[in-house]
Design a protein around this motif. Structure first.
Motif, PDB file in Angstrom:
ATOM      1  N   CYS A 109      13.088  -2.224   2.174  1.00  0.00           N
ATOM      2  CA  CYS A 109      12.358  -3.448   2.521  1.00  0.00           C
ATOM      3  C   CYS A 109      12.529  -4.504   1.427  1.00  0.00           C
ATOM      4  O   CYS A 109      13.172  -4.285   0.408  1.00  0.00           O
ATOM      5  CB  CYS A 109      10.904  -3.141   2.805  1.00  0.00           C
ATOM      6  SG  CYS A 109      10.126  -2.145   1.546  1.00  0.00           S
ATOM      7  N   GLN A 146       0.825  -1.219   0.000  1.00  0.00           N
ATOM      8  CA  GLN A 146       0.000   0.000   0.000  1.00  0.00           C
ATOM      9  C   GLN A 146       0.851   1.258   0.000  1.00  0.00           C
ATOM     10  O   GLN A 146       0.437   2.302  -0.501  1.00  0.00           O
ATOM     11  CB  GLN A 146      -0.972   0.001   1.185  1.00  0.00           C
ATOM     12  CG  GLN A 146      -0.394  -0.506   2.517  1.00  0.00           C
ATOM     13  CD  GLN A 146       0.532   0.475   3.211  1.00  0.00           C
ATOM     14  OE1 GLN A 146       0.292   1.667   3.127  1.00  0.00           O
ATOM     15  NE2 GLN A 146       1.547  -0.016   3.906  1.00  0.00           N
ATOM     16  N   ASP A 147       2.039   1.179   0.589  1.00  0.00           N
ATOM     17  CA  ASP A 147       2.936   2.341   0.581  1.00  0.00           C
ATOM     18  C   ASP A 147       3.741   2.320  -0.705  1.00  0.00           C
ATOM     19  O   ASP A 147       4.718   1.577  -0.828  1.00  0.00           O
ATOM     20  CB  ASP A 147       3.873   2.317   1.796  1.00  0.00           C
ATOM     21  CG  ASP A 147       4.775   3.551   1.828  1.00  0.00           C
ATOM     22  OD1 ASP A 147       4.690   4.374   0.890  1.00  0.00           O
ATOM     23  OD2 ASP A 147       5.558   3.689   2.783  1.00  0.00           O
ATOM     24  N   ARG A 149      12.404  -2.318  -4.269  1.00  0.00           N
ATOM     25  CA  ARG A 149      11.728  -1.734  -5.427  1.00  0.00           C
ATOM     26  C   ARG A 149      12.604  -0.705  -6.139  1.00  0.00           C
ATOM     27  O   ARG A 149      12.944   0.325  -5.572  1.00  0.00           O
ATOM     28  CB  ARG A 149      10.420  -1.065  -4.986  1.00  0.00           C
ATOM     29  CG  ARG A 149       9.386  -2.036  -4.511  1.00  0.00           C
ATOM     30  CD  ARG A 149       8.105  -1.340  -4.153  1.00  0.00           C
ATOM     31  NE  ARG A 149       8.283  -0.290  -3.160  1.00  0.00           N
ATOM     32  CZ  ARG A 149       7.275   0.293  -2.539  1.00  0.00           C
ATOM     33  NH1 ARG A 149       6.029  -0.048  -2.790  1.00  0.00           N
ATOM     34  NH2 ARG A 149       7.501   1.223  -1.638  1.00  0.00           N
ATOM     35  N   PRO A 209      11.044  -1.770   9.616  1.00  0.00           N
ATOM     36  CA  PRO A 209      11.275  -1.604   8.165  1.00  0.00           C
ATOM     37  C   PRO A 209      10.765  -2.777   7.330  1.00  0.00           C
ATOM     38  O   PRO A 209      11.163  -2.926   6.167  1.00  0.00           O
ATOM     39  CB  PRO A 209      12.804  -1.497   8.078  1.00  0.00           C
ATOM     40  CG  PRO A 209      13.321  -2.269   9.239  1.00  0.00           C
ATOM     41  CD  PRO A 209      12.278  -2.154  10.333  1.00  0.00           C
ATOM     42  N   GLY A 256       8.394   3.098   5.902  1.00  0.00           N
ATOM     43  CA  GLY A 256       8.605   2.173   7.016  1.00  0.00           C
ATOM     44  C   GLY A 256      10.093   1.900   7.133  1.00  0.00           C
ATOM     45  O   GLY A 256      10.670   1.891   8.229  1.00  0.00           O
ATOM     46  N   SER A 257      10.727   1.716   5.982  1.00  0.00           N
ATOM     47  CA  SER A 257      12.175   1.463   5.973  1.00  0.00           C
ATOM     48  C   SER A 257      12.970   2.770   6.030  1.00  0.00           C
ATOM     49  O   SER A 257      13.964   2.860   6.760  1.00  0.00           O
ATOM     50  CB  SER A 257      12.555   0.640   4.739  1.00  0.00           C
ATOM     51  OG  SER A 257      12.145   1.278   3.553  1.00  0.00           O
TER      52      SER A 257
HETATM   53  S1  SF4 Z   1       8.566  -0.583   4.527  1.00  0.00           S
HETATM   54 FE1  SF4 Z   1       8.215  -1.487   2.483  1.00  0.00          FE
HETATM   55  S2  SF4 Z   1       6.878  -3.270   2.792  1.00  0.00           S
HETATM   56 FE2  SF4 Z   1       6.800  -1.982   4.653  1.00  0.00          FE
HETATM   57  S3  SF4 Z   1       5.009  -0.660   4.389  1.00  0.00           S
HETATM   58 FE3  SF4 Z   1       6.802   0.483   3.624  1.00  0.00          FE
HETATM   59  S4  SF4 Z   1       6.940   0.004   1.430  1.00  0.00           S
HETATM   60 FE4  SF4 Z   1       5.563  -1.503   2.365  1.00  0.00          FE
END
Ligand code: SF4
Length: 279
Positions: free
Chosen positions: A269, A67-68, A273, A181, A147-148
């Motif tokens: 993460c 989603q992020d 990507r 992360p 998150g990371s």
């Molecule tokens: S750190 Fe990566 S897997 Fe976790 S929510 Fe953010 S983009 Fe998604």
């Protein structure tokens, strides 16, 4: 002088963000599968199986794997003999980001840091340009989830800290990050330079191909040892216990000042990507 049209830059950026958000980097699925083989705890094996399945669904259905969908980071190596025509390079990149996030129904996550008002189209992008020899433009796009990114750290260590101090700092960063992360993670580590160039160097390590350790034997040894020490903490996938917290550590270095030993750690993460193209 070779001409490169802004429209082709825009279209490339659009496609690269759509690709990066919906497909794991080459080699990532293999790493996750290998990691699963190395896990003995059932829940760790199950988490890794779910990540592999999630990546597969995203790739098959061209839907975001998470989603992020991140803040749009673009690295651009611009050949000094390339002439951008039909507009301004930065505007073309921003329009490519705008179109990708609209057309791919990717979450728009960019806002003013104080008012928290969303810009509405995931711009502005963070663009790192570098002039290089040649007449081509190479683009890397990273939809950077926070998150990371939020777990990333920099320290201006004393030179007396030496290699041991660097190693301890990186391991402490991972230990403090825990499950935040979304592990298993890739870690980009920058050594040397100045405050800002060290952070940039750490992020640049995330552009490396999967499985490509540093060509510098000392850095390659540090990468392997850091991965071993971090995984030995037992935090495991999603920080819920196991052998696999870290899939790869990549270390890069550049000269620094006699009074300094900067070290930066950038988390990414498990999908790593990013996408790359050359125009
Ligand atoms: S750190 Fe990566 S897997 Fe976790 S929510 Fe953010 S983009 Fe998604």
């Amino acid at each position: 002088m070779r001409e490169i049209a802004c429209d082709s830059i825009r279209d490339a950026v659009r496609l690269l963000f759509l690709e990066a958000c919906t497909a794991p980097a080459d080699g990532v699925t293999g790493l996750l599968a290998d990691a699963r083989q190395g896990e003995t705890l059932p829940h760790a094996r199950e988490i890794l199986a779910q990540l592999i399945e999630n990546n597969g669904i995203a790739q098959r259905e061209r839907t975001p794997a998470c989603q992020d969908t991140g803040m749009a980071v673009v690295f651009a190596d611009i050949g000094q003999d390339a002439h951008v025509v039909g507009g301004f390079f930065g505007d073309a990149v921003e329009e490519g980001v705008r179109q990708a996030y609209a057309d791919g129904y990717l979450r728009k996550s960019v806002l003013d840091p104080l008012t928290r008002k969303n810009t509405g189209d995931n711009t502005p992008a963070v663009i790192h340009e570098r002039i290089v020899p040649g007449d081509r433009i190479k683009l890397w796009t990273l939809p950077k989830g926070f998150g990371s990114e939020n777990m990333s750290r920099i320290a201006m260590l004393s030179p007396s800290a030496g290699v041991d101090g660097v190693m301890d700092f990186v391991v402490d960063c991972a230990s403090g990050a825990g499950g935040s992360p979304c592990p298993p993670v890739f870690l980009g580590v920058g050594l040397g330079g100045t405050f800002e160039s060290c952070a940039m160097l750490s992020k640049r390590q995330l552009l490396r191909e999967v499985g490509a350790c540093s060509p510098d034997p000392q850095l390659a040894e540090m990468e392997a040892e850091l991965k071993r020490r971090i995984n030995a903490l037992g935090m495991g996938p999603m920080g819920m216990g196991g052998n696999t917290y870290c899939l790869e550590v990549r270390v890069g270095k550049e000269p620094t000042h006699i009074a300094a030993l900067p070290v930066a750690v950038n988390f990414c993460c498990h999908m790593l990507r990013h996408a790359v193209a050359e125009l």
